[in-house]
Design an enzyme around this catalytic site. Structure first.
Site: not given
Length: 799
Positions: A380, A698, A741
Site C-alpha cells: 500500500k 460469514s 478464503k
C-alpha cells in the site's frame, strides 16, 4: 444593672449583650476597631451603649461563613469589652472597643431590643450571654522570664525581616509593659494568626503556656519571612544581571556602529526581511509577516518571545505558498512505472490510471482522495511512492498510527511553551511545494481521548470544500491544501468513522496467492535483498523450488513482508560466508533452509479426510489472510435444549449460530429431522483454536451445515468448504474476503468451495490458474448449500 467592671472578683457572674466577630479574637487590655452590619450585632451594640458602663461580650465565631450564629457556632471563652466610640456608617456601625477581662460563656439566649434606632434594625433581637469572669494567669518564675526575653528577641527579628529599612525599635515598645500576658497578646495581634491559634492563646491557663504558643508562632513566621527574603534577593540579583546585560549590549551596539560593523540581531532581521521580499506570499501572509518582523525589530533578543516570533516568521517565509511542481502525467509511462514496482493488482492500477487521466485532462479539478485498504505487506505505501514517481511529484509520508492529539494535525497555539505547527504544515514545509503527494499511513489506527479527536480534524483536511482555507493553530493563517494529493492506507475499515470514510475512495488490495508471491520474490525481493547484502547474482542463487518452500513453510501471511525478511536473512548468512573468504557461488537448495532459517515454522494444511457427523468446513478472513475453520457440534442430554458456544466466538457469530438453529427447527420436516431432538437434547458448538477470537457473519452457512449434519447424524463432504451469511428465511447473503478464503481452501487441499451467488464477481479477480483448479458452487439459499455439503442426507429427506 449593677456595676460590672474589671475589678470583679474571680468567678463573678455577669449578663451582658454578646457580639459575635469573624476572623479575629479580641484580647484583654487591647483596643480594636470593629465594623458591624448584621442586624443582631447592631442590636447588641446598641443595647450595650444604652447602659452607663457600655459593656458587651465579644466572642469569636468558629465558622466565619455562618451569618446568623447560635451558641453552638461560638467559642466558649471571650472578652468583656468597653465601647469607647460608636459611629453610624453607610453599611452599619463602626465601633472602637477596648478589652477588659477574659470570661467563660455559660449560657447564650436571645433578647429583644427595645432601644434600637428606627429603621431596618428596629425591634431586632440580639444575643445575651451569661458569663463568668476568668482572671488572667499570674504565674511567675525563671521560665516565664526566659520565655519573655526570647519572645521579644524573636519579635524584633521578625520586624527586621518584614521591614528591613524600618527604624522602629520593637523591643522598646514591647518592654514598656512588663506583663507577659500583655506581651503575648500584643504580638499575637500583630502576626495575623488564624482564629483557632488566637483563641488557643486567649484560653491559655498559664503565662508559660501563652508565651510558648507565641514563641512557636514567631518561629514559624521568621522561617516564612527568611524564605521570602531569600526569594526577593534572588529576584533582585537576576533583575540586576538583566539590567547589566542590557547596558552592555547597548554599549556593544554603539561600538559596532562606530566601527561600521553590523549588529548580529539587526543583521538577522535584515536577512529575514530580504527573504520575505524574495518569497511570493499572498497578501494576508505578507501583511502578517511584516507585522511580526516589525515586532521582532523592536524586541530585545533576550525577551522571552523573541525566538518564538522569529520561528513564526521563518515558517511563514519558508512555506511554499505559490511554489509547486508541474505534473508530468503520461498514462503509458505511469502504467509502466506501476508495473515495474508492483506485480498484478490489475484492478487497483486501472483505477489509479483513470484518476491520473482525469487529472491530466482537468488540471484545475479537485485531486482525488484515495484510501488503499488491505492486509499488511501487500504494497500500500510503496504504491503511493510509485504514483508520486509517475506524476513527478514530491512524496511525503505521515504515520497516523496511535495519534490521539488533535493538535498534532492542527498545530499548537503559540501561547503554549514548545508550540509547533501541525504535521500537515510540517510535511508541506519539508516538501517545499504546495502540491506534494502526502501519504497518510494507518488511518484506521487513529486514537481519541480528552485532547481531541484527530479523525474530526482529518475530515476538514480531506474535504475539498473546506481545505482551501485550512487553518493551522500555530501558523494562524489560511493555507490552501486543495492541490495536495492525499492517499490513505488502512488494514480495515471497521475503525474508521463513517464521515471520514465518506470523503475517501476505497481501493482494496487483496492478499497474494503462492504463485503470485513466487513471481514477486523473483522479480523484486531477491534482487533487492541480494543488493542489500552486498552480493551479486554471481555469488548467490535461490532457485524457484527453494523460494516455494520458503513461502509455504516459513511464512504465512497475506503480504510479502515476512517473506522479504526471510530472504534478507538468507542473504546475510551468505554474506558472512563471502566475508570469511569463500569465493564460490552459493546455490541455496531446499535442504539448506534448516541451516539458514531454522526449523520449519508452518506445515502444509491438509483437509480432514473424513468428517464425522456434526463437523463442517468453514472459511474465515483475517488481516493476515484466509483460514480454514472447522466447526464441530455435539448433542448433549439436556431437557431444555440449550445451545452452548465455545471457542472465543464474537457476538455476531453467536447470533449466526442461533439463527441457524432457529431455521433448522422451523424446517425440521423438510430436512428430515425429528423435532423431539430439539426438546430432549442440547447442542454444544465449538470452533477449534480456542485462544484466537473469532467473529463475523460469514460462518453462518457452515454453522447451519454442522447442525443439520449433527441432527441427521449424516457426515458432511470432506472436500467441500463454505462461506456465507444466512437469514432466518434461509437466504445466503454475500460476504467479503473471497480471494483470501479461496486461497486458504486451496492451501489445505480443498478444491470445492461453496460461496454466495452475489460473490460471483469476486471469482473474476482470482488468478486464472486458481480459477481452473477450483470448483465453485454458487448458492442463494441454505438448501443449496446443504445439497452440496450433505447430498446423501438430503436425498433421503426428499430435498
Amino acid at each position: 444593672m449593677k456595676n460590672n467592671n474589671a475589678t470583679e472578683p474571680e468567678g463573678k457572674i455577669l449578663e451582658l449583650p454578646l457580639l459575635p466577630i469573624k476572623n479575629t479574637v479580641l484580647f484583654p487590655h487591647l483596643m480594636m476597631p470593629l465594623a458591624i452590619g448584621r442586624a443582631r450585632s447592631i442590636a447588641a451594640a446598641t443595647a450595650a451603649t444604652a447602659t452607663e458602663e457600655k459593656l458587651l461580650v465579644v466572642v469569636a465565631q468558629r465558622d466565619a461563613d455562618i451569618e446568623q450564629p447560635g451558641p453552638e457556632h461560638l467559642y466558649t471563652v471571650g472578652t468583656i469589652a468597653v465601647v469607647r466610640k460608636m459611629v453610624k456608617g453607610e453599611q452599619g456601625l463602626e465601633l472602637l472597643v477596648s478589652g477588659t477581662e477574659r470570661v467563660s460563656v455559660l449560657r447564650v439566649e436571645d433578647a429583644a431590643s427595645a432601644s434600637a434606632p428606627a429603621g431596618r434594625d428596629a425591634g431586632a433581637t440580639y444575643l445575651r450571654a451569661r458569663v463568668r469572669v476568668m482572671p488572667l494567669p499570674e504565674d511567675a518564675g525563671t521560665e516565664v522570664e526566659a520565655l519573655q526575653r526570647a519572645v521579644v528577641e524573636l519579635a524584633q527579628k521578625a520586624m527586621e525581616l518584614a521591614q528591613p529599612h524600618s527604624q522602629t525599635n520593637i523591643e522598646q515598645i514591647l518592654t514598656q509593659n512588663r506583663d507577659p500576658i500583655w506581651l503575648a497578646h500584643m504580638i499575637a495581634s500583630m502576626l495575623g494568626l488564624d482564629v483557632s491559634q488566637q483563641q488557643a492563646l486567649l484560653e491559655s491557663k498559664s503565662r508559660v503556656g501563652a508565651l510558648r504558643l507565641v514563641h512557636g508562632y514567631l518561629s514559624h513566621e521568621i522561617q516564612v519571612l527568611e524564605v521570602r527574603s531569600k526569594i526577593a534577593q534572588q529576584a533582585e540579583g537576576e533583575m540586576t544581571k538583566q539590567q547589566r546585560d542590557y547596558v552592555l549590549r547597548q554599549q556593544l551596539r554603539a561600538i559596532q556602529d562606530e566601527l561600521g560593523e553590523k549588529n548580529p540581531e539587526k543583521a538577522e532581521v535584515e536577512d529575514l526581511r530580504k527573504r520575505l521580499e524574495e518569497a511570493k506570499l499572498p497578501p494576508d501572509a505578507l501583511k502578517e509577516a511584516e507585522r511580526q518582523l516589525g515586532i521582532l525589530e523592536r524586541m530585545p533578543p533576550a525577551a522571552p518571545d523573541y525566538q518564538m516570533t522569529r520561528a513564526h516568521v521563518e515558517l511563514i517565509i519558508e512555506l511554499p505558498w505559490s511554489k509547486s511542481t508541474t505534473d508530468s502525467i503520461d498514462i503509458l509511462e505511469a502504467q509502466q512505472v506501476l508495473d515495474e514496482d508492483h506485480y498484478d493488482l490489475a484492478d487497483v492500477k486501472e483505477r489509479i490510471l483513470e484518476h491520473l487521466a482525469v487529472m491530466k485532462l482537468n488540471p484545475t479539478g479537485h485531486a482525488p482522495i484515495l484510501c488503499f485498504v488491505g492486509p499488511p505487506g501487500v504494497g500500500k505505501t510503496s504504491l503511493g511512492q510509485s504514483i508520486a514517481r509517475a506524476m513527478g511529484r514530491k512524496f511525503e509520508r505521515m504515520s497516523l498510527g496511535g495519534l490521539h492529539d488533535e493538535a498534532e494535525l492542527r498545530g499548537h497555539r503559540r501561547t503554549y511553551i514548545g508550540a509547533m505547527p501541525g504535521r500537515i504544515i510540517q510535511a508541506i514545509r519539508r516538501a517545499e511545494v504546495n502540491n506534494p503527494l502526502l501519504m497518510l499511513d494507518e488511518v484506521d489506527k487513529l486514537g481519541r481521548d480528552f485532547r481531541g479527536d484527530p479523525a474530526a480534524a482529518l475530515m476538514e483536511i480531506l474535504d475539498p470544500a473546506q481545505n482551501t482555507n485550512f487553518h493551522d493553530n500555530y501558523l494562524d493563517l489560511p493555507f490552501d491544501l486543495s492541490r495536495v494529493l492525499f492517499i490513505g492506507t488502512a488494514n480495515t475499515l471497521d475503525t474508521i468513522p463513517r464521515p471520514l470514510l465518506d470523503r475517501m475512495e476505497i481501493l482494496r488490495l487483496s492478499g497474494y496467492a503462492q504463485e503470485e508471491k513466487l513471481v514477486i520474490a523473483r522479480r523484486y525481493l531477491v534482487p533487492r535483498q541480494v543488493q542489500a547484502a552486498g552480493l551479486s547474482e554471481e555469488k548467490l542463487e535461490i532457485p524457484d523450488e527453494t523460494l516455494s518452500l520458503v513461502i509455504a513453510r516459513y511464512t504465512r501471511e497475506a503480504g510479502v513482508r515476512e517473506l522479504e525478511r526471510s530472504l534478507g536473512r538468507i542473504g546475510r548468512k551468505v554474506a558472512r560466508r563471502v566475508a570469511e573468504g569463500h569465493t564460490e557461488k552459493v546455490v541455496v537448495r531446499p535442504d539448506d533452509l534448516p541451516n539458514l532459517l531454522g526449523a520449519e515454522r508452518f506445515f502444509p494444511e491438509r483437509a480432514r479426510k473424513q468428517l464425522p457427523a456434526g463437523v463442517a468446513t468453514g472459511l474465515a478472513w483475517t488481516e493476515t489472510g484466509g483460514e480454514v475453520l472447522y466447526i464441530e457440534g455435539a448433542l448433549l442430554p439436556d431437557s431444555k435444549g440449550h445451545l452452548r458456544l465455545t471457542g472465543q466466538l464474537g457476538e455476531v457469530m453467536r447470533e449466526s449460530a442461533k439463527a441457524a438453529q432457529s431455521y433448522i427447527w422451523a424446517h425440521a420436516e423438510m430436512l428430515g429431522i425429528d423435532r423431539n431432538q430439539f426438546k430432549d437434547s442440547g447442542v454444544h458448538i465449538h470452533v477449534p483454536s480456542g485462544a484466537v477470537p473469532k467473529d463475523g457473519p460469514s460462518a453462518g452457512v457452515a454453522l447451519a451445515t454442522a447442525l443439520v449434519s449433527l441432527y441427521r447424524n449424516s457426515p458432511t463432504a470432506s472436500n467441500v468448504a463454505m462461506t456465507g451469511e444466512i437469514t432466518l428465511t434461509g437466504l445466503v447473503l454475500p460476504v467479503g474476503g473471497i480471494k483470501e478464503k479461496v486461497l486458504a481452501a486451496r492451501r489445505s487441499g480443498i478444491y470445492k468451495v461453496v460461496i454466495p451467488k452475489d460473490n460471483a464477481k469476486d471469482i473474476v479477480e482470482l488468478p486464472e490458474q486458481i480459477r481452473k483448479e477450483m470448483t465453485f458452487v454458487l448458492t442463494e439459499r441454505i438448501d443449496e448449500v446443504l445439497a452440496a455439503a450433505i447430498p446423501e442426507a438430503l436425498h433421503l429427506a426428499g430435498v
